[in-house]
Design a protein around this motif. Structure first.
Motif, PDB file in Angstrom:
ATOM      1  N   MET A   1       0.783  -1.252  -0.164  1.00 24.31           N
ATOM      2  CA  MET A   1      -0.025  -0.173  -0.092  1.00 24.31           C
ATOM      3  C   MET A   1       0.949   1.250   0.138  1.00 24.31           C
ATOM      4  O   MET A   1       2.120   1.294   0.287  1.00 24.31           O
ATOM      5  N   VAL A   2       0.460   2.367  -0.424  1.00 18.16           N
ATOM      6  CA  VAL A   2       1.187   3.632  -0.486  1.00 18.16           C
ATOM      7  C   VAL A   2       0.670   4.644   0.845  1.00 18.16           C
ATOM      8  O   VAL A   2      -0.346   4.780   0.956  1.00 18.16           O
ATOM      9  N   CYS A   3       1.531   5.033   1.318  1.00 17.84           N
ATOM     10  CA  CYS A   3       1.472   6.264   2.191  1.00 17.84           C
ATOM     11  C   CYS A   3       2.434   7.246   2.008  1.00 17.84           C
ATOM     12  O   CYS A   3       3.283   7.126   1.020  1.00 17.84           O
ATOM     13  N   TYR A   4       2.332   8.655   2.473  1.00 12.72           N
ATOM     14  CA  TYR A   4       3.214   9.486   2.164  1.00 12.72           C
ATOM     15  C   TYR A   4       3.847   9.826   3.274  1.00 12.72           C
ATOM     16  O   TYR A   4       3.270  10.330   4.465  1.00 12.72           O
ATOM     17  N   VAL A   5       5.500   9.706   3.110  1.00 13.44           N
ATOM     18  CA  VAL A   5       6.175  10.019   4.422  1.00 13.44           C
ATOM     19  C   VAL A   5       6.952  11.629   3.977  1.00 13.44           C
ATOM     20  O   VAL A   5       7.687  11.396   3.054  1.00 13.44           O
ATOM     21  N   ASN A   6       6.896  12.371   4.826  1.00 16.01           N
ATOM     22  CA  ASN A   6       7.421  13.691   4.345  1.00 16.01           C
ATOM     23  C   ASN A   6       6.950  14.164   2.878  1.00 16.01           C
ATOM     24  O   ASN A   6       7.986  14.616   2.174  1.00 16.01           O
ATOM     25  N   ASN A   7       5.939  13.825   2.574  1.00 16.57           N
ATOM     26  CA  ASN A   7       5.570  14.235   1.202  1.00 16.57           C
ATOM     27  C   ASN A   7       5.831  13.523   0.139  1.00 16.57           C
ATOM     28  O   ASN A   7       5.869  13.667  -1.214  1.00 16.57           O
ATOM     29  N   ILE A   8       6.573  12.349   0.493  1.00 18.47           N
ATOM     30  CA  ILE A   8       7.114  11.250  -0.520  1.00 18.47           C
ATOM     31  C   ILE A   8       6.410  10.144  -0.475  1.00 18.47           C
ATOM     32  O   ILE A   8       6.177   9.604   0.564  1.00 18.47           O
ATOM     33  N   ALA A   9       5.802   9.713  -1.532  1.00 17.31           N
ATOM     34  CA  ALA A   9       5.155   8.478  -1.830  1.00 17.31           C
ATOM     35  C   ALA A   9       5.986   7.321  -1.161  1.00 17.31           C
ATOM     36  O   ALA A   9       7.077   7.186  -1.798  1.00 17.31           O
ATOM     37  N   GLN A  10       5.398   6.306  -0.386  1.00 22.24           N
ATOM     38  CA  GLN A  10       6.438   5.321   0.070  1.00 22.24           C
ATOM     39  C   GLN A  10       5.469   4.043  -0.022  1.00 22.24           C
ATOM     40  O   GLN A  10       4.335   4.066   0.527  1.00 22.24           O
ATOM     41  N   GLU A  11       6.087   2.903  -0.521  1.00 25.94           N
ATOM     42  CA  GLU A  11       5.231   1.409  -0.327  1.00 25.94           C
ATOM     43  C   GLU A  11       5.242   1.027   0.976  1.00 25.94           C
ATOM     44  O   GLU A  11       6.531   0.965   1.204  1.00 25.94           O
ATOM     45  N   VAL A  12       4.461   0.543   1.678  1.00 26.06           N
ATOM     46  CA  VAL A  12       4.587   0.156   3.004  1.00 26.06           C
ATOM     47  C   VAL A  12       3.793  -1.412   3.175  1.00 26.06           C
ATOM     48  O   VAL A  12       2.711  -1.515   2.250  1.00 26.06           O
ATOM     49  N   ALA A  13       4.116  -2.147   3.996  1.00 24.77           N
ATOM     50  CA  ALA A  13       3.272  -3.448   4.386  1.00 24.77           C
ATOM     51  C   ALA A  13       2.019  -2.953   4.987  1.00 24.77           C
ATOM     52  O   ALA A  13       2.066  -2.040   5.709  1.00 24.77           O
ATOM     53  N   GLU A  14       1.002  -3.800   4.589  1.00 29.41           N
ATOM     54  CA  GLU A  14      -0.325  -3.613   5.319  1.00 29.41           C
ATOM     55  C   GLU A  14       0.012  -3.611   6.758  1.00 29.41           C
ATOM     56  O   GLU A  14       0.613  -4.624   7.327  1.00 29.41           O
ATOM     57  N   ASN A  15      -0.693  -2.829   7.594  1.00 29.09           N
ATOM     58  CA  ASN A  15      -0.782  -2.947   9.008  1.00 29.09           C
ATOM     59  C   ASN A  15       0.501  -2.643   9.825  1.00 29.09           C
ATOM     60  O   ASN A  15       0.862  -2.997  10.869  1.00 29.09           O
ATOM     61  N   GLN A  16       1.708  -2.153   9.042  1.00 27.33           N
ATOM     62  CA  GLN A  16       2.851  -1.793   9.582  1.00 27.33           C
ATOM     63  C   GLN A  16       2.571  -0.611  10.501  1.00 27.33           C
ATOM     64  O   GLN A  16       2.001   0.318  10.305  1.00 27.33           O
ATOM     65  N   SER A  17       3.384  -0.932  11.682  1.00 27.21           N
ATOM     66  CA  SER A  17       3.322   0.063  12.875  1.00 27.21           C
ATOM     67  C   SER A  17       4.247   1.156  12.566  1.00 27.21           C
ATOM     68  O   SER A  17       5.132   1.220  11.581  1.00 27.21           O
ATOM     69  N   LEU A  18       3.999   2.327  12.931  1.00 27.68           N
ATOM     70  CA  LEU A  18       4.869   3.459  13.232  1.00 27.68           C
ATOM     71  C   LEU A  18       6.227   3.091  13.520  1.00 27.68           C
ATOM     72  O   LEU A  18       7.128   3.488  12.720  1.00 27.68           O
ATOM     73  N   THR A  19       6.311   2.259  14.538  1.00 28.46           N
ATOM     74  CA  THR A  19       7.623   1.917  14.918  1.00 28.46           C
ATOM     75  C   THR A  19       8.542   1.136  13.947  1.00 28.46           C
ATOM     76  O   THR A  19       9.392   1.574  13.593  1.00 28.46           O
ATOM     77  N   ASP A  20       7.916   0.280  13.294  1.00 26.33           N
ATOM     78  CA  ASP A  20       8.386  -0.501  12.100  1.00 26.33           C
ATOM     79  C   ASP A  20       8.676   0.478  10.883  1.00 26.33           C
ATOM     80  O   ASP A  20       9.538   0.197  10.424  1.00 26.33           O
ATOM     81  N   LEU A  21       7.712   1.206  10.645  1.00 26.42           N
ATOM     82  CA  LEU A  21       8.027   2.240   9.537  1.00 26.42           C
ATOM     83  C   LEU A  21       9.423   3.059   9.567  1.00 26.42           C
ATOM     84  O   LEU A  21      10.126   2.982   8.863  1.00 26.42           O
ATOM     85  N   LEU A  22       9.489   3.588  11.013  1.00 27.67           N
ATOM     86  CA  LEU A  22      10.616   4.269  11.374  1.00 27.67           C
ATOM     87  C   LEU A  22      11.842   3.464  11.312  1.00 27.67           C
ATOM     88  O   LEU A  22      12.845   3.704  10.563  1.00 27.67           O
ATOM     89  N   ALA A  23      11.840   1.896  11.807  1.00 28.38           N
ATOM     90  CA  ALA A  23      13.066   1.073  11.610  1.00 28.38           C
ATOM     91  C   ALA A  23      13.501   0.830  10.134  1.00 28.38           C
ATOM     92  O   ALA A  23      14.381   0.876  10.020  1.00 28.38           O
ATOM     93  N   ALA A  24      12.318   0.646   9.409  1.00 29.89           N
ATOM     94  CA  ALA A  24      12.559   0.315   7.903  1.00 29.89           C
ATOM     95  C   ALA A  24      13.304   1.520   7.378  1.00 29.89           C
ATOM     96  O   ALA A  24      14.191   1.598   6.338  1.00 29.89           O
ATOM     97  N   ARG A  25      12.952   3.055   7.814  1.00 26.96           N
ATOM     98  CA  ARG A  25      13.925   4.102   7.365  1.00 26.96           C
ATOM     99  C   ARG A  25      15.237   4.268   7.946  1.00 26.96           C
ATOM    100  O   ARG A  25      15.672   5.370   7.932  1.00 26.96           O
TER     101      ARG A  25
END
Length: 67
Positions: free
Chosen positions: A1-25
């Protein structure tokens, strides 16, 4: 799925937590960090359970010092 991180489209896994999103970055140290989802600040204690939804607008801000 797509979300926008600091206005940049990012592909992320469904039900990914914010902690996981930060760690992936590569962000593992939350000190001085603020995260907002759709213009609402999410308290740090909620990051592990806050699931990212499609098309969320996530803003990550790191405090810096200087002057």
């Amino acid at each position: 799925m797509v979300c926008y991180v600091n206005n940049i489209a990012q592909e992320v896994a469904e039900n990914q937590s914010l902690t996981d999103l930060l760690a992936a970055r590569g962000i593992t140290e939350p000190r001085g960090l603020a995260v907002a989802v759709n213009d609402a600040v999410v308290p740090r204690a909620e990051w592990p359970t806050h699931a990212v939804q499609p098309h969320d607008r996530i803003t990550i801000i790191r405090a810096t010092q200087g002057g």
